[in-house]
Design a protein around this motif. Sequence first.
Motif, short mmCIF file in Angstrom:
data_model
loop_
_atom_site.label_atom_id
_atom_site.label_comp_id
_atom_site.label_asym_id
_atom_site.label_seq_id
_atom_site.Cartn_x
_atom_site.Cartn_y
_atom_site.Cartn_z
N LEU A 343 0.75 -1.10 0.09
CA LEU A 343 -0.15 0.30 0.07
C LEU A 343 0.92 1.21 0.03
N VAL A 344 2.19 1.26 0.77
CA VAL A 344 2.63 2.37 0.99
C VAL A 344 3.69 2.39 -0.13
N TRP A 345 4.38 1.44 -0.51
CA TRP A 345 5.50 1.40 -1.45
C TRP A 345 4.95 1.54 -2.95
N ASN A 346 3.77 1.02 -3.13
CA ASN A 346 3.21 1.04 -4.19
C ASN A 346 1.93 1.89 -4.41
N TRP A 347 2.09 3.22 -3.65
CA TRP A 347 0.69 3.95 -3.72
C TRP A 347 0.21 4.41 -4.91
N LYS A 348 0.82 4.54 -6.00
CA LYS A 348 0.23 5.21 -6.97
C LYS A 348 -0.34 4.09 -7.80
N LYS A 349 -0.39 2.78 -7.60
CA LYS A 349 -0.95 1.69 -8.11
C LYS A 349 -2.44 1.77 -7.43
N HIS A 350 -2.44 1.98 -6.03
CA HIS A 350 -3.72 1.83 -5.50
C HIS A 350 -4.30 3.34 -5.51
N PHE A 351 -3.66 4.38 -5.24
CA PHE A 351 -4.41 5.63 -4.97
C PHE A 351 -4.02 6.63 -6.09
#
Length: 386
Positions: A343-351
Amino acid sequence: MPRPKRNEQFDPSEVCIVHVVQRCVRRAFLAGVDKQSGKDYSFRKEWIRRRLEALASVFAVDVLSYAMMSNHMHQILRNRPDVCAAWSDEEVAIRWLRVFPGRRLEEHLAEPTENDVKTLVRNKERIAEIRTRLSDISWFMRALAEPIARMANKQDECTGRFWEGRFKAQRIVDEAGLLACSMYVDLNPVRAAMVDSPEEAPHTSAYDRVKARRGEKLASAAFDLKTIPTDEAGQKLRNTPVNQLQEERKKKRRNPTGRKILRDAWLSPLTMDSGKLSSEPEVHNEGVRSSDKGFLQIAWQDYWALLRWTAGQTSENLKDDVPASLRAILTRVGIDLSMWRDLVWNWKKHFGKSVCIGRPESMKEHAETTGRHHYRGQASVAACFQ
């Protein structure tokens, strides 16, 4: 789906938390080492940080987290109309004139006089409008971006845009989204491989907070919220050479109040006071920020431990389990332990493409208040939450 209007994302008349991103034009490294010319513009990060600190002292906007990068900047901001409502008309006038002095006879002095304040206070309609603007995130970002662009253009002897366009805004609608977004912002330099750990990343809120715990202070950039007697201002203008007035102005701009403060004193406190009611404005009275209200129900020591552990979760050093001492933090806000790192490291993928941040049910609830059925990315982030 078109980008929503600003008044659908946040309202100056209600307290809300927003993640904002402002990028340099063409994503050029105008605040870092320019790849084309080889020039190092990293010193501009301190320009931006000091301007952000100065605005935090006059606007009814809390700076919760921030990170200055080479080609963009992140802030998590909370507007505070409840705090602004507690200010007198005189306070509103002084704060506004500090940021927007307008065309004045005392341009070399550039300080509001008692007469300037009284004149503005008499215009009740104007004061009401200004009071709204002082708790408006759009006006806060305008007051942040424009002076930096002018300074950079003057230094580079050029004209044109410095910033790409209007800032990107994402409404944060619950504590789970706020915790994750705060970690994402604080870890931006680590994710960009600029540093190995958050304590090595200056120009971030995490760096300021950890240095403040060790007693580090800095010269305050907060505006001086005192007026100059009109007669005194007139005498000074008549009897002081212009070049001396300009030099005094430059000197005062470096440290307007002559004070030194803890490095994080201008930031909103991280931990919410459990003894305070959520509706209390907790107005700050020392002139460096708008309020003393925290924003997370978590102690700094726990936040710092989780931040450092998350920073260590690189692809080369990936651990499967969240330490037992940190699990309760994530479980309480409803974040899936196995998905925290992603969630934190791949933030752009999620949000990255969403205009709202939070648990899926919180995002849906807020979407309905704006006449929508859902927000983009709402379904894809469901796996990150319990």
